[in-house]
Design an enzyme around this catalytic site. Structure first.
Site, PDB file in Angstrom:
ATOM      1  N   THR A   1       0.826  -1.208   0.000  1.00  0.00           N
ATOM      2  CA  THR A   1       0.000   0.000   0.000  1.00  0.00           C
ATOM      3  C   THR A   1       0.861   1.260   0.000  1.00  0.00           C
ATOM      4  O   THR A   1       0.543   2.221  -0.699  1.00  0.00           O
ATOM      5  CB  THR A   1      -0.981   0.028   1.191  1.00  0.00           C
ATOM      6  OG1 THR A   1      -0.250  -0.118   2.416  1.00  0.00           O
ATOM      7  CG2 THR A   1      -2.018  -1.083   1.077  1.00  0.00           C
TER       8      THR A   1
ATOM      9  N   HIS B   1       9.268   3.569   9.363  1.00  0.00           N
ATOM     10  CA  HIS B   1       9.068   2.681  10.510  1.00  0.00           C
ATOM     11  C   HIS B   1       7.790   3.113  11.231  1.00  0.00           C
ATOM     12  O   HIS B   1       7.605   4.300  11.483  1.00  0.00           O
ATOM     13  CB  HIS B   1      10.272   2.767  11.450  1.00  0.00           C
ATOM     14  CG  HIS B   1      10.227   1.770  12.553  1.00  0.00           C
ATOM     15  ND1 HIS B   1      10.499   0.434  12.349  1.00  0.00           N
ATOM     16  CD2 HIS B   1       9.913   1.906  13.858  1.00  0.00           C
ATOM     17  CE1 HIS B   1      10.364  -0.204  13.495  1.00  0.00           C
ATOM     18  NE2 HIS B   1      10.007   0.669  14.420  1.00  0.00           N
TER      19      HIS B   1
ATOM     20  N   GLU C   1       1.399   7.304   7.339  1.00  0.00           N
ATOM     21  CA  GLU C   1       2.292   6.848   6.278  1.00  0.00           C
ATOM     22  C   GLU C   1       1.825   7.340   4.917  1.00  0.00           C
ATOM     23  O   GLU C   1       2.632   7.849   4.128  1.00  0.00           O
ATOM     24  CB  GLU C   1       2.355   5.319   6.266  1.00  0.00           C
ATOM     25  CG  GLU C   1       3.062   4.722   7.459  1.00  0.00           C
ATOM     26  CD  GLU C   1       2.936   3.210   7.518  1.00  0.00           C
ATOM     27  OE1 GLU C   1       3.781   2.590   8.175  1.00  0.00           O
ATOM     28  OE2 GLU C   1       1.981   2.641   6.921  1.00  0.00           O
TER      29      GLU C   1
END
Length: 187
Positions: free
Chosen positions: A13, A103, A173
């Site tokens: 994704t 991360h 993200e």
């Protein structure tokens, strides 16, 4: 136009989000996706965008095979987006400050070998953390210890579960990773 290689091991994704983001710019393009997982969903996602795929074994990664393929492409940036293997030192040495990783926690907390995905989110909930977030960092020879480029935090509540933490992280993200990649490429 600058060239990006994305390494991913799973669903892809973040890789697809980066591909789509740069398709709309004149700055860069994802020119190849490398994966160590022949059944990873990232393969289908990359193919849908006509991005070449390189599927390799762990041995290929450590035996310079992948380094040679990377050198043929001559990327401006290598992006690890859910890539679970330790990146080899021979590639890191050839591309200093040209390899970044995302991360799903605020490093240095919850970093290191084995700390990825739901393992991190469960640990954060179990430790009753009040916040978490993402870290985008340069890759060095140690898991999650390279210089931090960017961090963004998100508040947690007592009712958060590992699944809701994962959703919050995924939103961060999707928003910030492509933007930070662009910033790096424009420097």
């Amino acid at each position: 136009m600058k060239k990006i290689i994305v390494f991913a091991s799973g669903s892809g994704t973040n890789a697809e989000n980066i591909i789509k983001y740069f398709e709309k710019t004149e700055i860069a393009r994802v020119v190849s996706v490398f994966t160590n997982n022949a059944s990873a969903k990232v393969i289908e996602r990359a193919k849908n965008h006509l991005i070449p795929i390189e599927i390799f074994s762990k041995d290929d990664l450590t035996e310079r095979t992948i380094l040679h393929k990377i050198q043929k492409i001559d990327p401006d940036l290598i992006v690890l987006a859910g890539f679970l293997l330790k990146f080899p030192e021979n590639i890191i040495e050839k591309y200093p400050n040209k390899i970044i990783n995302i991360h799903p926690a605020l490093l240095p907390n919850y970093g290191g070998k084995g700390m990825y995905g739901m393992h991190i989110h469960r640990a954060i909930v179990n430790n009753k953390e009040k916040e978490t977030g993402i870290s985008i960092h340069y890759v060095n020879e140690h898991y999650d210890e390279g210089g931090i480029i960017f961090q963004k935090n998100v508040a947690l509540t007592d009712s958060d579960t590992p699944e809701t933490v994962a959703e919050k992280i995924h939103e961060l993200e999707q928003k910030y990773f492509p933007e930070i990649i662009q910033t790096i490429l424009e420097q």
